[in-house]
Design a protein around this motif. Sequence first.
Motif: not given
Lengths: 334, 508, 116
Positions: B381, B384-385, B390, B392, C64
């Motif tokens: 995850e 991916k971000l 973007t 995390f 987020l």
Amino acid sequence: MPIELRTITIEPLRNNYDHLEKRFGHKPASRYQEASYDIQPVENLHYRPTWDPDQTLYDPTLSRIRMRDWYDLKDPRQLYYGSYTQARARQQDTEEANFEFVESNGLVMLMTDALRQQALDLLVPLRHVAWGADQNNMMVCGYGYGTTFKQPCVFYALDQLGIAQYLSRLGLLLGGQDALVAGKQAWMEAPAWQDMRRYVEDVMAVRDPVEVFVAQDVVLDGLLYPLVYERLVDDLLAVQGGTAVSMLTQFMTRWGAETRRWSDSVVKTMAAESAENRAVLEEWITQWGQRAVAALAPLARPVAVDTTDALMTEQIAAFAGRAAKAGVTIKLEH
Amino acid sequence: MDTKARQPKLGLREKYRLLTRDLGWDPTYQTRETLYPYAEYEGIKIHDWDKWEDPFRLTMDAYWKYQSEKDRKFYAILDAHAQNNGHLNITDARYLSAIKLFLQAISPGEYTSHQGFSRAGRELPGVGTQVACQMQALDELRHAQTQIHALSNYNRFYNGFHAFVQQRDRMWYNSVPRSFFDDAMTGGPFEFVVAIAFAFEYVLTNLLFVPFMSGAAYNGDMSTVTFGFSAQSDEARHMTLGLESIKFLLEQDPANVPIVQGWLDKWFWRGLRLLSLVGTMMDYMLPKRVMSWAEAWNIYGEENGSALFKDLARYGIRKPKGWEDASKGRDHISHQFMLGLYQWSFGTAFHGWIPTDEEFAWLSEKYPDTFDRYYRPRWNELRKLAAAGTPFKNYGLPMLCQTCQLPCLFTEPDDPTTLCHREVEYKGERYHFCSSHCQEIFDHEPEKYVQAWLPMNQLTQGTSGGGGLENWMKYVNLVDGQDNGDFEGSQDQRNFAQWKHNSVSNQA
Amino acid sequence: MAIIARKPYDFPPADSVEHYHGDQLIYMCWGHHLMFAAPFMTMASPKTSFGEFLKTALEPIIALDPDAAKVDWTKVEWTRRGKAFKPALDKSLQDNGIVHKEYLRFDTPGLNTVCG
């Protein structure tokens, strides 16, 4: 300048750690500086000590001496662990060679019994003084403030352990195990040693780390080392045929001279900091100095005999002269 | 007259006795209590200090000689390393995060340990023990200094090393080791020795030392390896001191056993929490892995530790209370910690990153029961971000444990999907913990732990630089965009690649 | 158990409420949302309504997580001090009995992203 064998030269991003650049500017720092400055925790201390909740864990107010920056108290010898052990390893090599020389040439046998006894009486109980000095310096190292001030004290402490061990070996060499037993008995009971033992025990009861440093390193050892090793052993015992003893205490003679350079400089910097500091130092050096003189004179007398008073006067003058150079005016009576 | 002929030749043991403990005496001008004021209050009873065994019989002359030889070699290698750009021999610049963390978190601990042993070397009223503590005090100073020297050259070329002094006292994650050592030093001299010499040095040091130093060797860091080799014989002495002191205390009086057991429970857990930093380094920060944290725990924790506590059982000592939970956490803690460090990397003076595919495979092999099931999905995850531009970044401040001061990021021992949380009320205030054992430590001495300087709880008071992230970064000497953040795109990454390239190509 | 010390040993906590200039700390943990490595420490005035607190102090930091947008605060299951807890969104923190350094856990059944 070493020959550059690499094909590339890389421009460094910075010359040193931030705290050193702040103190010494943007230039490479010495290993002494890297090893010493600012490495003691200073702020955001977590808990109060259970052994004394009135103190903080690193507490500059344990002493009556106050410094704006304790790191002003630097060591002119610039000793850090690496340079310290190198220096002592060399001195220990010499000392070992001296022991070896004295033993293999039977130099002890060339001394008269009386002379040998004089040396034992003077030197063997000093191994207990050295053990006291060891503990007192661990105290300064443990509770003092600022690494440049207290790091020399851990070196000092273990030097004193080393000296206590050399004195013990000297005792064994000159008089066997009986000499150590007799020396300890004198230390505990002989009237001539009681002012000295009281002095050492009284210093151990002090919990102001700078006062301990003054009473032990500056005053007691500042008087004891020149008197005992330079004058009583190197001059008086040596001329009577005790060169062997002088060889066996060479480590102490040189160590004393080297170490005084450091302790004098610390006193000088503390005294120059403020009139209040100077007054406290004068008070301590006078009080403890007076007691140290009284404790040392009876130890000198069996060796120096008629010249004891002159010798003490001379040593007091030299000591007061060193104090004066450091900015502290004292007057001691004999 | 030949004195040697008159008296029997001394054996080594007897000679060492004369050169150490015979130096002491019973004071008469002052009481023993005045000279050793901290020796009694902890409740430890010592009847005969002479029963202390000196395992090494090291006199000062031998100490100087031996140690100076080691140091001479150490500094020669260090000089050569600096002169020859030895820093370019490391496997990858990501490795630097491990030694940045070491300099910030561990080296100051060596210094504190030096201070603690100096105090113990003064306060314990038995010459043999004092001498052992004093030598360790000197050794610990050596370790602090040689580490600072070994990493000094890295500091000239890479970020994140430069402010270790300020960050020791101010950086949030460094309050974990700082509070650990402050805790030990604010205890009495006996607790200090049990905490550091036994629980930390003897029980846990292999978990710290072996991974770090082998990690350095595996990753081409000659200057840290040299330090490691050079410190090894010191560590051997320290471990022996640890074991000797524990046996001595246990043999002196049965009343000492429960006190010592309490300290073992406490300091095992304190130490284990501190070492979770090391586990994370082993599993995530070494480009070339030595072994996993789980493997290290199996060998140095499980096997060696079990043997040790089997041996101590005859004194009535059992394994520390937290042992079972430590084993349960074995396959989880490093992943949980690194996930935290990644999302908070804007506030760390080292870089975080997402592991590569190859590293995923390694983690999954080393942690077959946990990685793929719990942690790989999270990393995927995060990937991916990051790929979407973007990344995390968790700007929420983490809740810290009142005792160990780590963020409360570990899960329940029996439920890896729920964060572990314990709380108590004490004198009208609420306190929170990452685990039952941290809570037990608090419950035992609440008066102590209420004082904890929790970095997050201070930051929100506005005391750490005046409030706000920017002021806080100034307060901790953190250079935003250089010291912190993702390794990908960092100055360290760029510089290392460029310099390395220059060193093997014909480009100027 | 009481600490063993040589002298009276009693010191104030370093983070009691008077240090926070009228605000208080609240710890928030989102159950089964372990993309966030640890519970959050948040700060607000005790006079803030609970709903306002969630909007201003909590929502921005949990945003987020893709689940954040789907949270319906009226359906969240709250736990306080190990027990189910029903805060009133329109009442202040204080009136909800949420004290300084209170720890609240909230579960959002059905919303469990990547953490099972």
